[in-house]
Each structure stands twice: as structure tokens, then as C-alpha cells.
Design a protein around this motif. Structure first.
Motif, short mmCIF file in Angstrom:
data_model
loop_
_atom_site.label_atom_id
_atom_site.label_comp_id
_atom_site.label_asym_id
_atom_site.label_seq_id
_atom_site.Cartn_x
_atom_site.Cartn_y
_atom_site.Cartn_z
N SER A 19 0.89 -1.18 0.11
CA SER A 19 0.18 -0.09 -0.07
C SER A 19 0.82 1.23 -0.12
CB SER A 19 -0.89 -0.06 1.11
OG SER A 19 -0.25 -0.07 2.69
N HIS A 20 2.00 1.22 0.58
CA HIS A 20 2.88 2.34 0.49
C HIS A 20 4.30 2.32 -0.41
CE1 HIS A 20 1.19 2.99 4.91
NE2 HIS A 20 0.39 3.73 3.86
N ARG A 21 3.90 1.36 -1.16
CA ARG A 21 5.33 1.25 -2.15
C ARG A 21 5.67 2.56 -2.88
NH1 ARG A 21 7.49 -3.24 -4.90
NH2 ARG A 21 5.83 -4.66 -4.04
N ALA A 22 4.66 3.30 -3.37
CA ALA A 22 4.94 4.59 -4.05
C ALA A 22 5.45 5.56 -3.21
CB ALA A 22 3.72 5.07 -4.38
N LEU A 23 5.32 5.36 -1.71
CA LEU A 23 6.02 6.67 -0.90
C LEU A 23 7.52 6.32 -0.47
CD1 LEU A 23 2.72 6.77 1.69
CD2 LEU A 23 3.49 8.25 -0.32
N LEU A 24 7.81 4.86 -0.65
CA LEU A 24 9.05 4.35 -0.45
C LEU A 24 9.96 3.95 -1.80
CD1 LEU A 24 7.71 2.50 2.59
CD2 LEU A 24 9.21 4.45 2.62
N ARG A 26 13.23 3.33 -3.46
CA ARG A 26 14.48 2.85 -3.29
C ARG A 26 15.65 4.11 -2.90
NH1 ARG A 26 16.47 -1.92 -3.03
NH2 ARG A 26 18.74 -2.24 -3.14
N HIS A 27 15.47 4.93 -3.84
CA HIS A 27 16.54 5.78 -3.54
C HIS A 27 16.41 6.64 -2.35
CE1 HIS A 27 13.69 8.39 -5.61
NE2 HIS A 27 14.10 9.51 -5.14
N LYS A 28 14.99 6.83 -1.94
CA LYS A 28 14.77 7.73 -0.66
C LYS A 28 15.16 6.95 0.58
CE LYS A 28 11.53 11.19 -2.36
NZ LYS A 28 10.22 11.84 -2.05
N VAL A 29 14.58 5.69 0.49
CA VAL A 29 14.90 4.66 1.54
C VAL A 29 16.53 4.64 1.69
CG1 VAL A 29 14.76 2.33 2.48
CG2 VAL A 29 12.90 3.59 1.38
N ILE A 30 17.19 4.49 0.64
CA ILE A 30 18.80 4.27 1.00
C ILE A 30 19.21 5.55 1.45
CG2 ILE A 30 20.86 4.35 -0.35
CD1 ILE A 30 19.50 2.01 -2.14
N ARG A 31 18.80 6.74 1.20
CA ARG A 31 19.35 8.05 1.37
C ARG A 31 18.95 8.32 2.95
NH1 ARG A 31 16.42 13.40 1.52
NH2 ARG A 31 18.16 14.84 1.70
N TRP A 32 17.79 7.95 3.33
CA TRP A 32 17.41 8.10 4.88
C TRP A 32 18.13 7.05 5.76
CZ3 TRP A 32 11.63 7.36 3.46
CH2 TRP A 32 11.07 8.37 2.71
N MET A 33 18.30 5.85 5.33
CA MET A 33 19.26 4.99 6.01
C MET A 33 20.64 5.24 6.18
SD MET A 33 16.99 1.67 5.22
CE MET A 33 18.04 0.50 6.35
N SER A 101 3.30 13.86 7.12
CA SER A 101 3.09 13.02 5.95
C SER A 101 3.52 11.49 6.15
CB SER A 101 3.92 13.19 4.54
OG SER A 101 5.37 13.20 4.72
N VAL A 102 3.06 10.45 5.90
CA VAL A 102 3.41 9.31 5.86
C VAL A 102 4.78 8.90 5.36
CG1 VAL A 102 2.76 6.79 4.99
CG2 VAL A 102 0.98 8.30 5.55
#
Length: 155
Positions: A19-24, A26-33, A101-102
Motif C-alpha cells: 500500500s505504501h510502495r509509491a511512498l518508499l 528505493r533511492h529515498k529509503v537508501i538516503r534516509w538509512m 506525511s506518511v
């Protein structure tokens, strides 16, 4: 810290709950982590539904409810090895309650889980919790996000 100085991250990003795939992306998840990593990391992130989240929390923490993020840390040095489990319905509900935001809430929880994967803890109020929350805040501000603890009691 410059972008070149950020530790490498090998990421497995899994969506049991899409359900939240579009919010996550890969490049953003990598940046945050990567912003939270102090050593190279091999981390799996799994986005789950309420049932799987509750089952894992019950089996591993003896708490019979779905929680926002579970961190299973296996190794801290020289390479961080961990699994992060985030429960999509809980993240969405908490974001609404917080008025954010989610995606921003996911960013906070991914930073939070990544810190746990490196041995940071906040279970007991005290210096360790304050250090973890101060580190989280600095990372999130560096990412252009709000302090998740502003206006709330720490701990």
C-alpha cells in the motif's frame, strides 16, 4: 558529513503490504538509512500488514499488537547486519495522529530502526535514550525533516 563519506548500504526492500510502495522509492529509503549509518550496512527492510506486524511483535517481544518498527540486529561491526520490519497501517495511523506525511514518518522510523541496528537504545529513560533521540533529531534535521520530538516529552 559529505555524500561521499556516507557508509555503503546493501538494501533489500520488501513489500508484503504494497500500500505504501509509491511512498518508499528505493533511492529515498537508501538516503534516509545511509544518513544514520556509521559503518557499512546490509539491511533488509520489510513493509508488512497488521497481522504480520502483530505476529512478529508477539513472538519476539511478547507484546500482542502491531508496532510501528521492529529491529532485528545481528551484527554492529564491521558491517551492520539487520532486518527492519515496518507495519504500514501503524505507520499511516501514527502519521495522521502526528499531523505529518506518511513518507516523513517512514523516514523517521527508518532512521530510528537503523540506529537500533547499530546498538542505540532508548528503552530506559536516561542518558542513552537522550543520546539516541539527539542523534535521530540531528539526522532528520540534516535530511530537511522536522524534529520528531519537538513539543513532546522525550523517552
Amino acid at each position: 558529513m559529505s555524500k561521499a563519506a556516507l557508509p555503503e548500504l546493501t538494501l533489500s526492500l520488501q513489500f508484503a503490504d504494497p500500500s505504501h510502495r509509491a511512498l518508499l522509492p528505493r533511492h529515498k529509503v537508501i538516503r534516509w538509512m545511509r544518513a544514520a549509518l556509521e559503518n557499512p550496512g546490509e539491511i533488509a527492510v520489510r513493509i508488512v500488514g497488521a497481522e504480520e506486524g502483530q505476529t512478529l511483535n508477539r513472538e519476539y517481544r511478547q507484546k500482542d499488537y502491531a508496532t510501528n518498527v521492529l529491529t532485528f540486529d545481528y551484527e554492529h561491526e564491521p558491517v551492520v547486519q539487520a532486518d527492519l520490519i515496518l507495519c504500514a497501517p501503524v505507520v499511516e495511523r501514527e502519521a495522521a495522529e502526528l499531523g505529518i506525511s506518511v513518507a516523513d514518518h517512514y523516514a523517521h522510523l527508518l532512521v530510528h530502526g537503523t540506529l537500533h541496528a547499530q546498538g542505540y537504545d532508548h528503552e530506559d529513560d536516561g542518558e542513552e535514550a537522550e543520546a539516541m533521540e539527539a542523534r535521530e533529531t540531528a539526522i532528520l534535521l540534516g535530511l530537511g525533516l522536522a524534529d520528531p520530538y519537538a513539543g513532546r516529552e522525550r523517552g
